[in-house]
Design an enzyme around this catalytic site. Sequence first.
Site, PDB file in Angstrom:
ATOM      1  N   TYR A 132      27.627  48.931  33.635  1.00  0.00           N
ATOM      2  CA  TYR A 132      28.379  48.774  34.881  1.00  0.00           C
ATOM      3  C   TYR A 132      29.537  47.823  34.674  1.00  0.00           C
ATOM      4  O   TYR A 132      29.430  46.895  33.894  1.00  0.00           O
ATOM      5  CB  TYR A 132      27.478  48.222  35.989  1.00  0.00           C
ATOM      6  N   PRO A 133      30.642  48.038  35.383  1.00  0.00           N
ATOM      7  CA  PRO A 133      30.814  48.850  36.568  1.00  0.00           C
ATOM      8  C   PRO A 133      31.186  50.300  36.247  1.00  0.00           C
ATOM      9  O   PRO A 133      31.514  50.630  35.117  1.00  0.00           O
ATOM     10  CB  PRO A 133      31.975  48.171  37.286  1.00  0.00           C
TER      11      PRO A 133
END
Length: 140
Positions: free
Chosen positions: A33-34
């Site tokens: 992530y992101p």
Amino acid sequence: MLFGEMTSFGEACDLMSVAFDSGVSLFDTAEMYPVPQRAETSGRSEEFVGRWMKARRREEITIATKIAGPSGQMSWIRGGPVALDAANIKLAVEGSLRRLGTDYIDLMQLHWPDRYVPMFGDVDFDPARCFKVLQHIASK
């Protein structure tokens, strides 16, 4: 999963603080992530959670994160692992601990199986895209 891409550090802190002050104690993130996934931002969500967590008592927070497995994409994560073997899991855990700025992770999860599955927009199983996991394991 948007912290560090569509959500700034300040906004992420505000969101996590409101949640924590309302009784939420489990925060889930992932090394990839992101999203959308990019080499330039990879791991930033874990970093944001870790920076926010420094102002709190670690024992009051439960941290869950995830290890990215073979995907045929995201070569910037551990060289695009061909398997979720012991070496890759160790590297992933060490990287997550560093980004989170903590000495333990409460729940470490595998983000997806160690085999080809349709993902990231793919909807049909294509046997030709199967990873060479069996070859990798057999060569050991």
